[in-house]
Design a protein around this motif. Structure first.
Motif, PDB file in Angstrom:
ATOM      1  N   UNK A   5      -4.751  -8.533   5.561  1.00  0.00           N
ATOM      2  CA  UNK A   5      -4.553  -8.626   4.236  1.00  0.00           C
ATOM      3  C   UNK A   5      -3.007  -8.158   3.690  1.00  0.00           C
ATOM      4  N   UNK A   6      -2.643  -9.162   3.066  1.00  0.00           N
ATOM      5  CA  UNK A   6      -1.154  -9.320   2.769  1.00  0.00           C
ATOM      6  C   UNK A   6      -1.137  -8.590   1.083  1.00  0.00           C
ATOM      7  N   UNK A   7      -0.144  -7.762   1.158  1.00  0.00           N
ATOM      8  CA  UNK A   7      -0.055  -7.183  -0.262  1.00  0.00           C
ATOM      9  C   UNK A   7       1.521  -7.409  -0.771  1.00  0.00           C
ATOM     10  N   UNK A   8       1.850  -7.978  -1.802  1.00  0.00           N
ATOM     11  CA  UNK A   8       3.159  -8.423  -2.226  1.00  0.00           C
ATOM     12  C   UNK A   8       3.444  -7.467  -3.539  1.00  0.00           C
ATOM     13  N   UNK A   9       4.757  -7.056  -3.424  1.00  0.00           N
ATOM     14  CA  UNK A   9       5.352  -6.318  -4.518  1.00  0.00           C
ATOM     15  C   UNK A   9       6.900  -6.667  -4.748  1.00  0.00           C
ATOM     16  N   UNK A  10       7.266  -6.574  -5.903  1.00  0.00           N
ATOM     17  CA  UNK A  10       8.697  -6.946  -5.931  1.00  0.00           C
ATOM     18  C   UNK A  10       9.727  -5.996  -5.058  1.00  0.00           C
ATOM     19  N   UNK A  11       9.384  -4.759  -5.325  1.00  0.00           N
ATOM     20  CA  UNK A  11      10.152  -3.790  -4.484  1.00  0.00           C
ATOM     21  C   UNK A  11       9.124  -2.579  -4.141  1.00  0.00           C
ATOM     22  N   UNK A  12       9.286  -1.846  -3.209  1.00  0.00           N
ATOM     23  CA  UNK A  12       8.454  -0.832  -2.932  1.00  0.00           C
ATOM     24  C   UNK A  12       8.955   0.511  -3.494  1.00  0.00           C
ATOM     25  N   UNK A  13       8.117   1.233  -4.310  1.00  0.00           N
ATOM     26  CA  UNK A  13       8.552   2.524  -4.775  1.00  0.00           C
ATOM     27  C   UNK A  13       7.482   3.452  -4.186  1.00  0.00           C
ATOM     28  N   UNK A  14       7.667   4.928  -4.396  1.00  0.00           N
ATOM     29  CA  UNK A  14       6.572   6.048  -3.816  1.00  0.00           C
ATOM     30  C   UNK A  14       5.318   5.515  -3.891  1.00  0.00           C
ATOM     31  N   UNK A  15       4.815   5.000  -5.076  1.00  0.00           N
ATOM     32  CA  UNK A  15       3.466   4.739  -5.552  1.00  0.00           C
ATOM     33  C   UNK A  15       3.023   3.728  -4.516  1.00  0.00           C
ATOM     34  N   UNK A  16       3.843   2.660  -4.449  1.00  0.00           N
ATOM     35  CA  UNK A  16       3.419   1.416  -3.784  1.00  0.00           C
ATOM     36  C   UNK A  16       3.030   1.978  -2.181  1.00  0.00           C
ATOM     37  N   UNK A  17       4.066   2.785  -1.624  1.00  0.00           N
ATOM     38  CA  UNK A  17       4.038   3.108  -0.229  1.00  0.00           C
ATOM     39  C   UNK A  17       2.731   3.838  -0.199  1.00  0.00           C
ATOM     40  N   UNK A  18       2.341   4.691  -0.963  1.00  0.00           N
ATOM     41  CA  UNK A  18       1.040   5.594  -0.757  1.00  0.00           C
ATOM     42  C   UNK A  18      -0.313   4.835  -0.753  1.00  0.00           C
ATOM     43  N   UNK A  19      -0.097   3.637  -1.576  1.00  0.00           N
ATOM     44  CA  UNK A  19      -1.177   2.700  -1.647  1.00  0.00           C
ATOM     45  C   UNK A  19      -1.701   1.987  -0.396  1.00  0.00           C
ATOM     46  N   UNK A  20      -0.228   1.603  -0.025  1.00  0.00           N
ATOM     47  CA  UNK A  20      -0.102   0.785   1.305  1.00  0.00           C
ATOM     48  C   UNK A  20      -0.461   1.307   2.757  1.00  0.00           C
ATOM     49  N   UNK A  21       0.050   2.672   2.533  1.00  0.00           N
ATOM     50  CA  UNK A  21      -0.448   3.632   3.901  1.00  0.00           C
ATOM     51  C   UNK A  21      -2.106   3.785   3.791  1.00  0.00           C
ATOM     52  N   UNK A  22      -2.642   4.114   2.693  1.00  0.00           N
ATOM     53  CA  UNK A  22      -4.161   4.098   2.348  1.00  0.00           C
ATOM     54  C   UNK A  22      -4.726   2.963   2.915  1.00  0.00           C
ATOM     55  N   UNK A  23      -4.296   1.595   2.553  1.00  0.00           N
ATOM     56  CA  UNK A  23      -4.991   0.385   3.082  1.00  0.00           C
ATOM     57  C   UNK A  23      -4.756   0.144   4.493  1.00  0.00           C
ATOM     58  N   UNK A  24      -3.648   0.277   4.980  1.00  0.00           N
ATOM     59  CA  UNK A  24      -3.487   0.154   6.525  1.00  0.00           C
ATOM     60  C   UNK A  24      -4.258   1.231   7.176  1.00  0.00           C
ATOM     61  N   UNK A  25      -4.865   2.318   6.825  1.00  0.00           N
ATOM     62  CA  UNK A  25      -5.422   3.145   7.505  1.00  0.00           C
ATOM     63  C   UNK A  25      -7.080   2.533   7.683  1.00  0.00           C
ATOM     64  N   UNK A  26      -7.160   1.486   7.170  1.00  0.00           N
ATOM     65  CA  UNK A  26      -8.743   1.230   6.871  1.00  0.00           C
ATOM     66  C   UNK A  26      -8.863  -0.155   7.383  1.00  0.00           C
ATOM     67  N   UNK A  27      -7.580  -1.185   7.211  1.00  0.00           N
ATOM     68  CA  UNK A  27      -7.551  -2.545   7.472  1.00  0.00           C
ATOM     69  C   UNK A  27      -6.414  -3.011   7.929  1.00  0.00           C
ATOM     70  N   UNK A  28      -6.374  -3.853   9.079  1.00  0.00           N
ATOM     71  CA  UNK A  28      -5.029  -4.766   9.000  1.00  0.00           C
ATOM     72  C   UNK A  28      -4.478  -4.841   8.077  1.00  0.00           C
ATOM     73  N   UNK A  29      -3.100  -4.622   7.651  1.00  0.00           N
ATOM     74  CA  UNK A  29      -2.203  -4.949   6.467  1.00  0.00           C
ATOM     75  C   UNK A  29      -0.828  -5.429   6.820  1.00  0.00           C
ATOM     76  N   UNK A  30      -0.243  -6.086   6.086  1.00  0.00           N
ATOM     77  CA  UNK A  30       1.171  -6.378   5.921  1.00  0.00           C
ATOM     78  C   UNK A  30       1.716  -6.284   4.646  1.00  0.00           C
TER      79      UNK A  30
END
Length: 396
Positions: A5-30
C-alpha cells in the motif's frame, strides 16, 4: 510477494511516522513524501524511518514547492516502480495528491482518499462542492478522521460502506510518558496549556480575553496560562497580553519539538483548543493520551468523537469568552481527584484512537477499494484534473 500500500504525504512529521510504522507492521507499505521540510510547521526534519520504507521525491528541496512537471515525472516514476496494490492520497487540493489520483486512474490502481475536512471548517461554495462531488467519484474508499468528516463525505455522495475512521491519530504512548521526574505531581499542575500555531483560526486574542475574565473571577486562586507555539500572529498575541494586563500570568513557551511535548503536558492541569475552525485538532489527542482534562471549541472536528461532556472535558463556543471563562473556573476549582478522574477518562477514550486504528482501517479501506469497480475517466474528468493540478488556488 504481496504488493504494498502506498501512502503519500507532503512531508513526514512525527505523527505520520507513527501511523506508517503501524501500517508497515501489518502490511507491505511504501511511504512517499514530496519534500523533507516546509514552512508551515517547525518540526525538526524526520530522518528516522524505522519500521517502514520511505521515498522522498525531492530530497534536495526543503520549503520550495517543486514544479508540476518535475513533480509529475518523479511521482509517476516512483509509483510505477513500486506497483502498489492501492494508493492512499491526502485530500483533493494539492497538486501531488491530484497527480497521484491521475496515476491511479491511468493504471486502474485503487485510490483511497484520506480526508479530515468537515462541512463547517471553511466557507463552502456551490462550484467548489460540485467539483468535489466529481472528484470523489474517482476514489473507491475513504479514510477519514471521525464523525464530522464522515458526515461530510456522505453529504458529498460518497458511499457509507466505503468510509472508515482513524485518519488523525498520534502515538499515545509517546504522550503518556514523562521525561523528567516530579513534573506529573498533581499539585504542580496549576496551569492551562494551549499548544498551536499562532495563526488567525486558532483564536488566540479571544482566548486571552476569556482568560482575563477567568482571572477576575478566580482571584488569587487563578491558574497560569502557557502558550506553546509560534507563528505570524505572535506579535498580535503579545499586544493582546499587554492590553489585558496579562504579561505576568501568561507564558509564551515558543515552539516545542515533539520530544519535549510529554514534559510540557505533564506540567499542565488542562488543555484548551480555542479554534474557530479546525478540521480535527491533534493536540486534543496528545493531551488526552497524557491524561489531561480538555476544553475544546465546538468548531473543532474532534469534539464529537473525543470530548464527553463532563466526563473528560467540555466544549464551548469559541466566540463566547464568558463561556470559556466559566469552564476554566469550573476545571481549576475541581479537586485534584476530580481532575484525575477526568484525565483517566481521557486516556480511556483516546485508547480507541491509535496508530493501530489508522493501520487497521486503512487496510480495510484498501480492501474495499480493491474490490470496487474502477471508474472510467472521461474526457471531462481528465480535463478537470489537469485544470485543478495547474490552478493557483486550492478548493475551499
Amino acid at each position: 510477494m504481496e504488493r504494498p500500500i502506498a501512502v503519500i504525504f507532503h512531508r513526514f512529521g512525527p505523527y505520520h511516522c507513527a501511523r506508517l510504522r503501524a501500517l508497515a507492521a501489518r502490511s507491505p507499505a511504501v511511504a512517499i513524501e514530496v519534500v523533507r521540510n516546509d514552512t508551515a510547521y517547525q518540526w525538526d526534519v524526520m530522518d528516522d524511518s524505522r519500521g517502514f520504507r520511505r521515498v522522498t521525491l525531492f530530497p534536495e528541496l526543503t520549503a520550495d514547492q517543486p514544479r508540476v512537471g518535475d513533480l509529475r515525472q518523479r511521482l509517476y516514476h516512483c509509483l510505477a516502480s513500486e506497483q502498489p496494490r492501492a494508493v492512499a492520497i491526502p485530500g483533493w487540493h494539492a497538486p501531488y495528491a491530484l497527480l497521484a489520483l491521475s496515476w491511479c486512474l491511468k493504471t486502474s490502481t485503487p485510490a483511497v482518499l484520506m480526508s479530515d475536512s468537515t462541512v463547517s471548517d471553511k466557507r463552502r461554495t456551490f462550484l467548489g462542492e460540485r467539483i468535489k462531488r466529481k472528484l470523489l467519484r474517482l476514489y473507491q474508499a475513504g479514510l477519514v478522521s471521525g464523525r464530522r468528516s464522515t458526515e461530510y463525505l456522505l453529504h458529498l455522495g460518497f458511499p457509507e460502506l466505503a468510509v472508515f475512521p482513524g485518519c488523525d491519530v498520534v502515538d499515545n504512548g509517546h504522550f503518556g510518558q514523562l521525561q523528567s521526574g516530579g513534573e506529573a505531581e498533581p499539585g504542580a499542575r496549576q496551569s492551562f496549556l494551549v499548544s498551536c500555531r499562532f495563526i488567525p483560526v486558532k483564536n488566540l486574542p479571544r482566548l486571552l480575553e476569556g482568560y482575563a475574565r477567568y482571572r477576575q473571577e478566580a482571584g488569587s486562586a487563578a491558574w497560569g496560562l502557557v502558550l506553546a507555539g509560534d507563528g505570524p500572529e505572535r506579535e498580535k498575541v503579545a499586544e493582546a497580553m499587554s492590553m489585558l494586563n496579562l504579561d505576568g500570568s501568561v507564558r509564551l513557551a515558543g515552539f516545542v519539538q515533539y520530544d519535549g511535548l510529554p514534559a510540557c503536558y505533564a506540567r499542565a492541569g488542562a488543555i484548551i483548543l480555542p479554534s474557530v475552525s479546525e478540521t480535527w485538532g491533534l493536540v486534543v489527542n496528545e493531551a488526552m493520551a497524557a491524561g489531561l482534562p480538555v476544553l475544546v471549541s465546538n468548531r473543532c472536528g474532534c469534539a464529537p468523537d473525543l470530548v464527553q461532556e463532563g466526563r473528560n472535558g467540555f466544549t464551548f463556543d469559541p466566540y463566547e469568552t464568558e463561556d470559556l471563562a466559566r469552564l476554566m473556573l469550573c476545571v481549576s476549582s475541581m479537586s485534584e481527584d476530580e481532575r484525575a478522574a477526568m484525565g483517566q477518562a481521557s486516556r480511556e477514550i483516546i485508547s480507541r484512537w491509535t496508530p493501530e486504528t489508522f493501520a487497521t482501517n486503512l487496510m480495510k479501506a484498501a480492501e474495499v477499494a480493491t474490490a470496487a469497480p474502477r471508474p472510467k475517466a472521461t474526457v471531462f474528468d481528465k480535463a478537470l484534473l489537469w485544470a485543478l493540478i495547474h490552478r493557483s488556488r486550492a478548493l475551499p
